[in-house]
Design a protein around this motif. Structure first.
Motif, PDB file in Angstrom:
ATOM      1  N   ALA A  79      96.674  15.874  15.178  1.00 34.79           N
ATOM      2  CA  ALA A  79      96.182  15.295  13.925  1.00 34.79           C
ATOM      3  C   ALA A  79      95.017  14.346  14.166  1.00 34.79           C
ATOM      4  CB  ALA A  79      97.315  14.556  13.221  1.00 34.79           C
ATOM      5  N   GLN A  80      94.959  13.761  15.361  1.00 34.48           N
ATOM      6  CA  GLN A  80      93.893  12.816  15.684  1.00 34.48           C
ATOM      7  C   GLN A  80      92.589  13.511  16.048  1.00 34.48           C
ATOM      8  OE1 GLN A  80      95.173  10.162  18.782  1.00 34.48           O
ATOM      9  NE2 GLN A  80      96.221   8.795  17.374  1.00 34.48           N
ATOM     10  N   GLN A  81      92.683  14.747  16.505  1.00 31.89           N
ATOM     11  CA  GLN A  81      91.488  15.438  16.962  1.00 31.89           C
ATOM     12  C   GLN A  81      90.597  15.784  15.774  1.00 31.89           C
ATOM     13  OE1 GLN A  81      92.669  18.737  19.412  1.00 31.89           O
ATOM     14  NE2 GLN A  81      93.365  17.426  21.068  1.00 31.89           N
ATOM     15  N   THR A  82      89.366  15.371  15.867  1.00 28.25           N
ATOM     16  CA  THR A  82      88.432  15.583  14.767  1.00 28.25           C
ATOM     17  C   THR A  82      87.712  16.914  14.863  1.00 28.25           C
ATOM     18  OG1 THR A  82      86.712  14.425  16.010  1.00 28.25           O
ATOM     19  CG2 THR A  82      88.058  13.110  14.513  1.00 28.25           C
ATOM     20  N   SER A  83      87.804  17.581  15.996  1.00 29.16           N
ATOM     21  CA  SER A  83      87.105  18.849  16.176  1.00 29.16           C
ATOM     22  C   SER A  83      87.955  19.784  17.002  1.00 29.16           C
ATOM     23  CB  SER A  83      85.760  18.628  16.879  1.00 29.16           C
ATOM     24  OG  SER A  83      85.176  19.864  17.233  1.00 29.16           O
ATOM     25  N   ALA A  84      87.855  21.077  16.685  1.00 34.38           N
ATOM     26  CA  ALA A  84      88.612  22.070  17.434  1.00 34.38           C
ATOM     27  C   ALA A  84      87.911  22.441  18.734  1.00 34.38           C
ATOM     28  CB  ALA A  84      88.820  23.318  16.580  1.00 34.38           C
ATOM     29  N   ALA A  85      86.660  22.007  18.885  1.00 34.83           N
ATOM     30  CA  ALA A  85      85.892  22.347  20.077  1.00 34.83           C
ATOM     31  C   ALA A  85      86.511  21.701  21.315  1.00 34.83           C
ATOM     32  CB  ALA A  85      84.450  21.886  19.918  1.00 34.83           C
ATOM     33  N   LYS A  86      86.575  22.460  22.394  1.00 37.98           N
ATOM     34  CA  LYS A  86      87.117  21.944  23.640  1.00 37.98           C
ATOM     35  C   LYS A  86      86.088  21.053  24.332  1.00 37.98           C
ATOM     36  CE  LYS A  86      91.124  24.051  23.556  1.00 37.98           C
ATOM     37  NZ  LYS A  86      92.388  23.279  23.466  1.00 37.98           N
ATOM     38  N   LEU A  87      86.596  20.038  25.021  1.00 32.50           N
ATOM     39  CA  LEU A  87      85.711  19.131  25.745  1.00 32.50           C
ATOM     40  C   LEU A  87      85.135  19.791  26.988  1.00 32.50           C
ATOM     41  CD1 LEU A  87      87.740  15.785  25.585  1.00 32.50           C
ATOM     42  CD2 LEU A  87      85.791  16.470  24.181  1.00 32.50           C
ATOM     43  N   VAL A 131      88.311  30.085  44.275  1.00 33.75           N
ATOM     44  CA  VAL A 131      86.903  30.492  44.269  1.00 33.75           C
ATOM     45  C   VAL A 131      86.645  31.477  43.137  1.00 33.75           C
ATOM     46  CG1 VAL A 131      85.102  31.712  45.544  1.00 33.75           C
ATOM     47  CG2 VAL A 131      86.580  30.074  46.730  1.00 33.75           C
ATOM     48  N   GLN A 132      87.527  32.461  42.995  1.00 37.53           N
ATOM     49  CA  GLN A 132      87.357  33.476  41.954  1.00 37.53           C
ATOM     50  C   GLN A 132      87.435  32.863  40.561  1.00 37.53           C
ATOM     51  OE1 GLN A 132      86.492  36.540  42.670  1.00 37.53           O
ATOM     52  NE2 GLN A 132      86.375  37.185  40.523  1.00 37.53           N
ATOM     53  N   ALA A 133      88.378  31.938  40.369  1.00 35.83           N
ATOM     54  CA  ALA A 133      88.541  31.305  39.058  1.00 35.83           C
ATOM     55  C   ALA A 133      87.317  30.467  38.698  1.00 35.83           C
ATOM     56  CB  ALA A 133      89.799  30.439  39.040  1.00 35.83           C
ATOM     57  N   VAL A 134      86.776  29.745  39.672  1.00 35.30           N
ATOM     58  CA  VAL A 134      85.575  28.946  39.417  1.00 35.30           C
ATOM     59  C   VAL A 134      84.403  29.858  39.078  1.00 35.30           C
ATOM     60  CG1 VAL A 134      83.872  27.410  40.479  1.00 35.30           C
ATOM     61  CG2 VAL A 134      86.316  26.992  40.822  1.00 35.30           C
ATOM     62  N   LYS A 135      84.312  30.974  39.778  1.00 36.96           N
ATOM     63  CA  LYS A 135      83.215  31.921  39.546  1.00 36.96           C
ATOM     64  C   LYS A 135      83.304  32.531  38.147  1.00 36.96           C
ATOM     65  CE  LYS A 135      82.217  34.436  43.030  1.00 36.96           C
ATOM     66  NZ  LYS A 135      82.279  35.475  44.105  1.00 36.96           N
ATOM     67  N   GLU A 136      84.528  32.836  37.707  1.00 36.98           N
ATOM     68  CA  GLU A 136      84.706  33.519  36.424  1.00 36.98           C
ATOM     69  C   GLU A 136      84.716  32.575  35.230  1.00 36.98           C
ATOM     70  OE1 GLU A 136      88.302  35.725  36.804  1.00 36.98           O
ATOM     71  OE2 GLU A 136      87.427  37.262  38.111  1.00 36.98           O
ATOM     72  N   ARG A 137      85.284  31.374  35.396  1.00 36.82           N
ATOM     73  CA  ARG A 137      85.498  30.493  34.241  1.00 36.82           C
ATOM     74  C   ARG A 137      84.475  29.365  34.117  1.00 36.82           C
ATOM     75  NH1 ARG A 137      90.496  31.890  32.043  1.00 36.82           N
ATOM     76  NH2 ARG A 137      89.693  30.733  30.265  1.00 36.82           N
ATOM     77  N   HIS A 138      83.688  29.126  35.144  1.00 38.47           N
ATOM     78  CA  HIS A 138      82.634  28.098  35.108  1.00 38.47           C
ATOM     79  C   HIS A 138      83.161  26.742  34.621  1.00 38.47           C
ATOM     80  CE1 HIS A 138      79.905  31.449  35.721  1.00 38.47           C
ATOM     81  NE2 HIS A 138      80.402  32.037  34.648  1.00 38.47           N
ATOM     82  N   PRO A 139      84.188  26.200  35.270  1.00 39.06           N
ATOM     83  CA  PRO A 139      84.755  24.917  34.828  1.00 39.06           C
ATOM     84  C   PRO A 139      83.855  23.740  35.188  1.00 39.06           C
ATOM     85  CG  PRO A 139      85.746  25.547  36.898  1.00 39.06           C
ATOM     86  CD  PRO A 139      84.846  26.696  36.496  1.00 39.06           C
ATOM     87  N   GLN A 140      84.070  22.639  34.484  1.00 39.21           N
ATOM     88  CA  GLN A 140      83.410  21.393  34.861  1.00 39.21           C
ATOM     89  C   GLN A 140      84.190  20.683  35.970  1.00 39.21           C
ATOM     90  OE1 GLN A 140      83.998  22.098  31.390  1.00 39.21           O
ATOM     91  NE2 GLN A 140      81.958  23.003  31.481  1.00 39.21           N
ATOM     92  N   ASP A 191      85.622  14.811  45.006  1.00 41.85           N
ATOM     93  CA  ASP A 191      84.867  13.757  44.329  1.00 41.85           C
ATOM     94  C   ASP A 191      85.752  12.584  43.935  1.00 41.85           C
ATOM     95  OD1 ASP A 191      82.144  15.019  44.041  1.00 41.85           O
ATOM     96  OD2 ASP A 191      83.372  16.552  43.068  1.00 41.85           O
ATOM     97  N   ALA A 192      87.043  12.858  43.726  1.00 44.78           N
ATOM     98  CA  ALA A 192      87.947  11.800  43.278  1.00 44.78           C
ATOM     99  C   ALA A 192      89.381  12.191  43.607  1.00 44.78           C
ATOM    100  CB  ALA A 192      87.799  11.569  41.773  1.00 44.78           C
ATOM    101  N   TYR A 193      90.265  11.196  43.564  1.00 45.26           N
ATOM    102  CA  TYR A 193      91.698  11.471  43.667  1.00 45.26           C
ATOM    103  C   TYR A 193      92.387  10.769  42.507  1.00 45.26           C
ATOM    104  CZ  TYR A 193      92.505   6.727  45.479  1.00 45.26           C
ATOM    105  OH  TYR A 193      92.577   5.363  45.620  1.00 45.26           O
ATOM    106  N   GLY A 194      93.513  11.324  42.083  1.00 44.07           N
ATOM    107  CA  GLY A 194      94.232  10.747  40.956  1.00 44.07           C
ATOM    108  C   GLY A 194      95.628  10.322  41.346  1.00 44.07           C
ATOM    109  N   PHE A 203      89.129  11.157  34.512  1.00 42.63           N
ATOM    110  CA  PHE A 203      88.075  11.751  35.336  1.00 42.63           C
ATOM    111  C   PHE A 203      87.447  12.944  34.625  1.00 42.63           C
ATOM    112  CE2 PHE A 203      86.735  14.846  38.594  1.00 42.63           C
ATOM    113  CZ  PHE A 203      85.793  14.080  39.269  1.00 42.63           C
ATOM    114  N   ALA A 204      88.290  13.790  34.026  1.00 36.92           N
ATOM    115  CA  ALA A 204      87.778  14.965  33.318  1.00 36.92           C
ATOM    116  C   ALA A 204      86.919  14.553  32.127  1.00 36.92           C
ATOM    117  CB  ALA A 204      88.938  15.845  32.863  1.00 36.92           C
ATOM    118  N   LYS A 205      87.354  13.530  31.399  1.00 36.87           N
ATOM    119  CA  LYS A 205      86.578  13.056  30.247  1.00 36.87           C
ATOM    120  C   LYS A 205      85.238  12.479  30.697  1.00 36.87           C
ATOM    121  CE  LYS A 205      90.104  12.100  26.758  1.00 36.87           C
ATOM    122  NZ  LYS A 205      90.717  11.059  25.901  1.00 36.87           N
ATOM    123  N   GLN A 206      85.254  11.735  31.784  1.00 36.93           N
ATOM    124  CA  GLN A 206      84.014  11.165  32.305  1.00 36.93           C
ATOM    125  C   GLN A 206      83.056  12.277  32.726  1.00 36.93           C
ATOM    126  OE1 GLN A 206      84.365   9.061  36.047  1.00 36.93           O
ATOM    127  NE2 GLN A 206      82.698   7.684  35.526  1.00 36.93           N
TER     128      GLN A 206
END
Length: 210
Positions: A79-87, A131-140, A191-194, A203-206
Motif C-alpha cells: 500500500a505504501q509503494q507509489t509505483s509498480a516499477a521495480k527499483l 555468471v549465466q544469470a548475470v549475463k541473462e538478467r543484467h542485474p545491478q 564491493d560490500a558485506y552485509g 546497499f541495493a537501494k544505494q
C-alpha cells in the motif's frame, strides 16, 4: 514493543511475535521498521546457532516465523509503494559448497518487499550459474550468500569468473550469511558485506539510486 518483538522471535514464541506485529501495525508503525526488528531477531538466532545454543530445528522454525511476519506486513508495504516499477534487479544465491538457505531467503524476501526483482538461484550454486544469470538478467546487484567459512573461496572464485566473463563493470557485489567482515570482503573482492537483511536492502537501494 520493538524490543519485545526481537525477544519473542529470538525465543521462538511465534504467536506472541505475530500479536506484537499486529499491535505495531495497528499503531501505524513503519512496516519496514518492523521487518528490520524481525531481521535483528534472525541475527540473534544465527548467533545462538553458531554458539551451540540453537540447532537446525530452531533455524528452520525461525525462518518459517520470519515468513509469517512477512505475510502480515506485506500488504501494508504494498500500500505504501507509489509505483509498480521495480527499483532494479538482484541476482541472489548461496555459493558452491554451502546449503544454508534461511538467511538467503530472508534477504530475498526483504529485497522483494522493498521493490526489487529478485532472481533467486537457490543453494550450492556453482560459479557458472551466477555468471549465466548475470549475463541473462543484467542485474545491478549480485548477492552471494554463505554461512560456512568454506564459502569464502567459492565467493572469491564466483566474483573472479564474473570478472573473467567481462560482466563486472556496472555490477555491484555484496556478500553475507555468516561471520562476514571487511577482511573477507577484501579477500573475495566484493564491493560490500552485509551483517543482516536490511544492510543488503540499503546497499541495493544505494546502488539503484533509490
Amino acid at each position: 514493543m520493538a524490543h519485545e518483538l526481537v525477544e519473542a522471535m529470538a525465543n521462538m514464541k511465534e504467536q506472541e511475535a505475530l500479536r506484537i506485529v499486529d499491535d505495531l501495525l495497528a499503531k501505524g508503525e513503519d512496516p519496514n521498521m518492523i521487518l528490520g526488528f524481525a531481521s535483528e531477531a534472525m541475527q540473534v538466532v544465527g548467533e545462538r546457532y553458531q554458539d551451540g545454543t540453537y540447532f537446525l530445528p530452531e533455524l528452520i522454525m525461525s525462518g518459517e516465523m520470519m515468513k509469517k511476519v512477512g505475510e502480515v506486513v506485506r500488504p501494508r508495504l504494498a500500500a505504501q509503494q507509489t509505483s509498480a516499477a521495480k527499483l532494479g534487479t538482484v541476482v541472489l544465491g548461496t555459493v558452491r559448497g554451502d546449503i544454508h538457505d534461511i538467511g538467503k531467503d530472508i534477504v530475498g524476501f526483504m529485497l522483494e518487499v522493498n521493490g526489487f526483482e529478485v532472481v533467486d538461484l537457490g543453494i550450492d550454486q556453482p560459479e557458472e550459474n551466477f555468471v549465466q544469470a548475470v549475463k541473462e538478467r543484467h542485474p545491478q546487484v549480485l548477492a552471494l550468500s554463505g554461512f560456512l567459512s568454506v564459502a569464502f573461496d567459492s565467493m572469491k572464485s564466483t566474483i573472479e569468473q564474473v570478472e573473467a566473463a567481462g560482466l563486472r563493470e556496472g555490477l555491484k557485489v555484496i556478500i553475507g550469511g555468516g561471520q562476514m567482515d571487511d577482511t573477507v570482503r577484501r579477500y573475495t573482492r566484493a564491493d560490500a558485506y552485509g551483517d543482516d537483511a536490511m544492510a543488503a536492502v540499503a546497499f541495493a537501494k544505494q546502488t539503484a539510486g533509490a
